[in-house]
Motif scaffolding. Structure first.
Motif, PDB file in Angstrom:
ATOM      1  N   LYS A 154       4.525  -7.210  -7.683  1.00  0.00           N
ATOM      2  CA  LYS A 154       4.362  -8.497  -8.365  1.00  0.00           C
ATOM      3  C   LYS A 154       3.711  -8.258  -9.719  1.00  0.00           C
ATOM      4  O   LYS A 154       2.800  -7.438  -9.851  1.00  0.00           O
ATOM      5  CB  LYS A 154       3.507  -9.451  -7.521  1.00  0.00           C
ATOM      6  CG  LYS A 154       3.388 -10.860  -8.106  1.00  0.00           C
ATOM      7  CD  LYS A 154       2.419 -11.707  -7.288  1.00  0.00           C
ATOM      8  CE  LYS A 154       3.014 -12.144  -5.961  1.00  0.00           C
ATOM      9  NZ  LYS A 154       2.134 -13.130  -5.268  1.00  0.00           N
ATOM     10  N   THR A 155       4.174  -9.002 -10.725  1.00  0.00           N
ATOM     11  CA  THR A 155       3.653  -8.854 -12.081  1.00  0.00           C
ATOM     12  C   THR A 155       2.781 -10.051 -12.455  1.00  0.00           C
ATOM     13  O   THR A 155       3.161 -11.205 -12.232  1.00  0.00           O
ATOM     14  CB  THR A 155       4.800  -8.706 -13.096  1.00  0.00           C
ATOM     15  OG1 THR A 155       5.564  -7.542 -12.766  1.00  0.00           O
ATOM     16  CG2 THR A 155       4.263  -8.561 -14.507  1.00  0.00           C
ATOM     17  N   TRP A 156       1.627  -9.742 -13.050  1.00  0.00           N
ATOM     18  CA  TRP A 156       0.650 -10.753 -13.437  1.00  0.00           C
ATOM     19  C   TRP A 156       0.413 -10.693 -14.945  1.00  0.00           C
ATOM     20  O   TRP A 156       0.604  -9.656 -15.573  1.00  0.00           O
ATOM     21  CB  TRP A 156      -0.677 -10.513 -12.719  1.00  0.00           C
ATOM     22  CG  TRP A 156      -0.602 -10.539 -11.223  1.00  0.00           C
ATOM     23  CD1 TRP A 156      -0.092  -9.566 -10.413  1.00  0.00           C
ATOM     24  CD2 TRP A 156      -1.038 -11.585 -10.360  1.00  0.00           C
ATOM     25  NE1 TRP A 156      -0.194  -9.935  -9.095  1.00  0.00           N
ATOM     26  CE2 TRP A 156      -0.775 -11.173  -9.030  1.00  0.00           C
ATOM     27  CE3 TRP A 156      -1.640 -12.832 -10.571  1.00  0.00           C
ATOM     28  CZ2 TRP A 156      -1.093 -11.960  -7.926  1.00  0.00           C
ATOM     29  CZ3 TRP A 156      -1.955 -13.616  -9.469  1.00  0.00           C
ATOM     30  CH2 TRP A 156      -1.679 -13.187  -8.166  1.00  0.00           C
ATOM     31  N   VAL A 157      -0.045 -11.829 -15.514  1.00  0.00           N
ATOM     32  CA  VAL A 157      -0.431 -11.903 -16.929  1.00  0.00           C
ATOM     33  C   VAL A 157      -1.733 -12.692 -17.021  1.00  0.00           C
ATOM     34  O   VAL A 157      -2.151 -13.348 -16.060  1.00  0.00           O
ATOM     35  CB  VAL A 157       0.656 -12.592 -17.782  1.00  0.00           C
ATOM     36  CG1 VAL A 157       1.933 -11.761 -17.792  1.00  0.00           C
ATOM     37  CG2 VAL A 157       0.937 -14.012 -17.274  1.00  0.00           C
ATOM     38  N   THR A 158      -2.355 -12.640 -18.179  1.00  0.00           N
ATOM     39  CA  THR A 158      -3.579 -13.412 -18.374  1.00  0.00           C
ATOM     40  C   THR A 158      -3.285 -14.905 -18.258  1.00  0.00           C
ATOM     41  O   THR A 158      -2.327 -15.412 -18.839  1.00  0.00           O
ATOM     42  CB  THR A 158      -4.180 -13.133 -19.762  1.00  0.00           C
ATOM     43  OG1 THR A 158      -4.448 -11.741 -19.868  1.00  0.00           O
ATOM     44  CG2 THR A 158      -5.472 -13.916 -19.973  1.00  0.00           C
ATOM     45  N   ASP A 159      -4.143 -15.597 -17.522  1.00  0.00           N
ATOM     46  CA  ASP A 159      -3.974 -17.044 -17.377  1.00  0.00           C
ATOM     47  C   ASP A 159      -4.666 -17.723 -18.559  1.00  0.00           C
ATOM     48  O   ASP A 159      -5.729 -18.338 -18.431  1.00  0.00           O
ATOM     49  CB  ASP A 159      -4.584 -17.496 -16.052  1.00  0.00           C
ATOM     50  CG  ASP A 159      -4.242 -18.946 -15.727  1.00  0.00           C
ATOM     51  OD1 ASP A 159      -3.511 -19.582 -16.526  1.00  0.00           O
ATOM     52  OD2 ASP A 159      -4.703 -19.437 -14.682  1.00  0.00           O
ATOM     53  N   LYS A 160      -4.055 -17.605 -19.728  1.00  0.00           N
ATOM     54  CA  LYS A 160      -4.694 -18.047 -20.964  1.00  0.00           C
ATOM     55  C   LYS A 160      -4.889 -19.558 -21.042  1.00  0.00           C
ATOM     56  O   LYS A 160      -5.650 -20.044 -21.876  1.00  0.00           O
ATOM     57  CB  LYS A 160      -3.892 -17.570 -22.168  1.00  0.00           C
ATOM     58  CG  LYS A 160      -2.487 -18.137 -22.268  1.00  0.00           C
ATOM     59  CD  LYS A 160      -1.781 -17.597 -23.506  1.00  0.00           C
ATOM     60  CE  LYS A 160      -0.389 -18.192 -23.669  1.00  0.00           C
ATOM     61  NZ  LYS A 160       0.271 -17.701 -24.902  1.00  0.00           N
ATOM     62  N   GLY A 161      -4.257 -20.298 -20.169  1.00  0.00           N
ATOM     63  CA  GLY A 161      -4.436 -21.742 -20.171  1.00  0.00           C
ATOM     64  C   GLY A 161      -5.593 -22.207 -19.316  1.00  0.00           C
ATOM     65  O   GLY A 161      -5.938 -23.392 -19.319  1.00  0.00           O
ATOM     66  N   ALA A 162      -6.232 -21.283 -18.603  1.00  0.00           N
ATOM     67  CA  ALA A 162      -7.345 -21.662 -17.719  1.00  0.00           C
ATOM     68  C   ALA A 162      -8.682 -21.465 -18.414  1.00  0.00           C
ATOM     69  O   ALA A 162      -8.889 -20.480 -19.130  1.00  0.00           O
ATOM     70  CB  ALA A 162      -7.301 -20.815 -16.456  1.00  0.00           C
ATOM     71  N   VAL A 163      -9.596 -22.399 -18.222  1.00  0.00           N
ATOM     72  CA  VAL A 163     -10.955 -22.236 -18.737  1.00  0.00           C
ATOM     73  C   VAL A 163     -11.606 -21.063 -18.009  1.00  0.00           C
ATOM     74  O   VAL A 163     -11.523 -20.949 -16.785  1.00  0.00           O
ATOM     75  CB  VAL A 163     -11.773 -23.517 -18.516  1.00  0.00           C
ATOM     76  CG1 VAL A 163     -13.234 -23.286 -18.917  1.00  0.00           C
ATOM     77  CG2 VAL A 163     -11.177 -24.683 -19.285  1.00  0.00           C
ATOM     78  N   GLY A 164     -12.259 -20.175 -18.773  1.00  0.00           N
ATOM     79  CA  GLY A 164     -12.924 -19.033 -18.149  1.00  0.00           C
ATOM     80  C   GLY A 164     -11.993 -17.877 -17.845  1.00  0.00           C
ATOM     81  O   GLY A 164     -12.358 -16.982 -17.064  1.00  0.00           O
ATOM     82  N   HIS A 165     -10.800 -17.860 -18.470  1.00  0.00           N
ATOM     83  CA  HIS A 165      -9.899 -16.729 -18.226  1.00  0.00           C
ATOM     84  C   HIS A 165     -10.471 -15.442 -18.798  1.00  0.00           C
ATOM     85  O   HIS A 165     -10.033 -14.333 -18.480  1.00  0.00           O
ATOM     86  CB  HIS A 165      -8.518 -16.998 -18.839  1.00  0.00           C
ATOM     87  CG  HIS A 165      -8.519 -17.208 -20.317  1.00  0.00           C
ATOM     88  ND1 HIS A 165      -8.770 -18.431 -20.891  1.00  0.00           N
ATOM     89  CD2 HIS A 165      -8.307 -16.355 -21.346  1.00  0.00           C
ATOM     90  CE1 HIS A 165      -8.697 -18.315 -22.207  1.00  0.00           C
ATOM     91  NE2 HIS A 165      -8.418 -17.067 -22.517  1.00  0.00           N
ATOM     92  N   PHE A 166     -11.475 -15.589 -19.646  1.00  0.00           N
ATOM     93  CA  PHE A 166     -12.214 -14.486 -20.243  1.00  0.00           C
ATOM     94  C   PHE A 166     -13.650 -14.976 -20.283  1.00  0.00           C
ATOM     95  O   PHE A 166     -13.934 -16.012 -20.871  1.00  0.00           O
ATOM     96  CB  PHE A 166     -11.672 -14.250 -21.659  1.00  0.00           C
ATOM     97  CG  PHE A 166     -12.253 -13.063 -22.395  1.00  0.00           C
ATOM     98  CD1 PHE A 166     -11.427 -12.040 -22.839  1.00  0.00           C
ATOM     99  CD2 PHE A 166     -13.609 -12.979 -22.687  1.00  0.00           C
ATOM    100  CE1 PHE A 166     -11.946 -10.958 -23.552  1.00  0.00           C
ATOM    101  CE2 PHE A 166     -14.128 -11.907 -23.390  1.00  0.00           C
ATOM    102  CZ  PHE A 166     -13.292 -10.883 -23.816  1.00  0.00           C
ATOM    103  N   GLY A 167     -14.577 -14.250 -19.599  1.00  0.00           N
ATOM    104  CA  GLY A 167     -15.935 -14.778 -19.565  1.00  0.00           C
ATOM    105  C   GLY A 167     -16.971 -13.713 -19.285  1.00  0.00           C
ATOM    106  O   GLY A 167     -16.660 -12.563 -18.959  1.00  0.00           O
ATOM    107  N   VAL A 168     -18.242 -14.110 -19.435  1.00  0.00           N
ATOM    108  CA  VAL A 168     -19.341 -13.176 -19.229  1.00  0.00           C
ATOM    109  C   VAL A 168     -20.570 -13.924 -18.721  1.00  0.00           C
ATOM    110  O   VAL A 168     -20.763 -15.114 -19.003  1.00  0.00           O
ATOM    111  CB  VAL A 168     -19.675 -12.427 -20.547  1.00  0.00           C
ATOM    112  CG1 VAL A 168     -20.147 -13.395 -21.625  1.00  0.00           C
ATOM    113  CG2 VAL A 168     -20.694 -11.319 -20.314  1.00  0.00           C
TER     114      VAL A 168
END
Length: 298
Positions: free
Chosen positions: A143-157
């Protein structure tokens, strides 16, 4: 006169009983023969050039043989023993990871005589990943995945002792383009070993604190990295202090530089949540902070 006869009779009976009682029964076990020519052979399942310690199933075919052996007591070196009269057994080791075991065999002959042989083996046992996670991650094959760029917190710290991006959670479609075009494929083989392959279109994003870790310099940026080679993931129970309320408590390590869709200098990822279409990951970066990324099915 009758008294004397009675006395003599009683003496005779007592004497007979005494002699009978002192007679020792003798048993003959035959000649005691210690087993000789004892041999021990092992075949670890799936050993080849790429898997020198086996295919991860932990299966080992054990064969012992000796002249004059009645049976064999085998200590498998993992705390378990078993009597194996035939001298042949297919044994499965279950301790995850690559471990060394010392097999000790006692060949038992007549009269309890014993001959002993031992052998060290190194066996790789793949962590038994929960079926639901294998299915969700790979779709049963790949299965292939990509960044869920439409979701809040798809990149966080956030801080290392937390399990949410409480310091910073990216808003939709707000990060660098190179952080969004990676295609991450997870594939499984017949033994549920999972391999990850990434098409990063030539560049991967890395935080500034980790740029030197990847051989570069500078702040947060997109860097030219070659990460296309398939990487076999190692799964394990998470040891981060997470709970069932905030995590699946399953983690995996990525060999090499550890990058999935962006680099923090970390190589171990905990699966916080997973479904057939969404995947949430956490890792500890080189800066000591907890970093978060969300993926979705392509």
């Amino acid at each position: 006169m009758f008294k004397n006869i009675t006395t003599l009779s009683a003496f005779f009976v007592a004497t007979v009983l005494l002699i009978t009682g002192c007679t020792k029964t003798e048993y003959n076990f035959g000649a005691i023969k210690a087993p000789t020519g004892l041999t021990l052979n092992t075949v670890i399942a799936g050993v080849d050039a790429s898997n020198p310690n086996g295919n991860g199933t932990g299966n080992v075919a054990i064969t012992v043989a000796a002249t004059n052996a009645i049976t064999y007591n085998i200590d498998f070196g993992d705390g378990k023993t078993q009597v194996v009269p035939t001298g042949k057994i297919n044994y499965r080791y279950t301790t995850p990871g690559t471990n060394e075991f010392t097999i000790v065999v006692n060949a038992i002959g007549t009269g309890g005589s014993i001959s002993t042989i031992s052998k060290k083996i190194t066996v790789f046992v793949a962590f038994e990943i929960p079926t639901a996670i294998v299915t969700a991650l790979t779709g049963g094959t790949s299965k292939t995945w990509v960044t869920d760029k439409g979701a809040v917190g798809h990149f966080g710290v956030g801080p290392a002792n937390e399990f949410a991006p409480i310091w910073y959670a990216a808003t939709p479609d707000s990060r660098e383009a190179c952080a969004y075009d990676d295609e991450i494929s997870f594939s499984k083989d017949a033994n549920n070993n999972i391999t990850m392959t990434i098409d990063n279109k030539g560049q991967s994003f890395a935080i500034g604190a980790a740029s030197a870790f990847y051989g570069f310099s500078g702040g947060d940026a997109c860097f030219a990295m070659s990460i296309a080679a398939p990487r076999k993931l190692s799964f394990m129970d998470a040891s981060t202090g997470s709970t069932a309320a905030n995590s699946t408590r399953i983690a995996f390590t990525v060999p090499g530089n550890g990058i999935i869709n962006f680099g923090t200098g970390g190589t171990s990822y905990e699966i916080l949540a997973i479904s057939a279409t969404e995947l949430s990951l956490r890792n500890i970066g080189i800066d000591g902070n907890s970093w978060y990324q969300k993926l979705k099915v392509k």
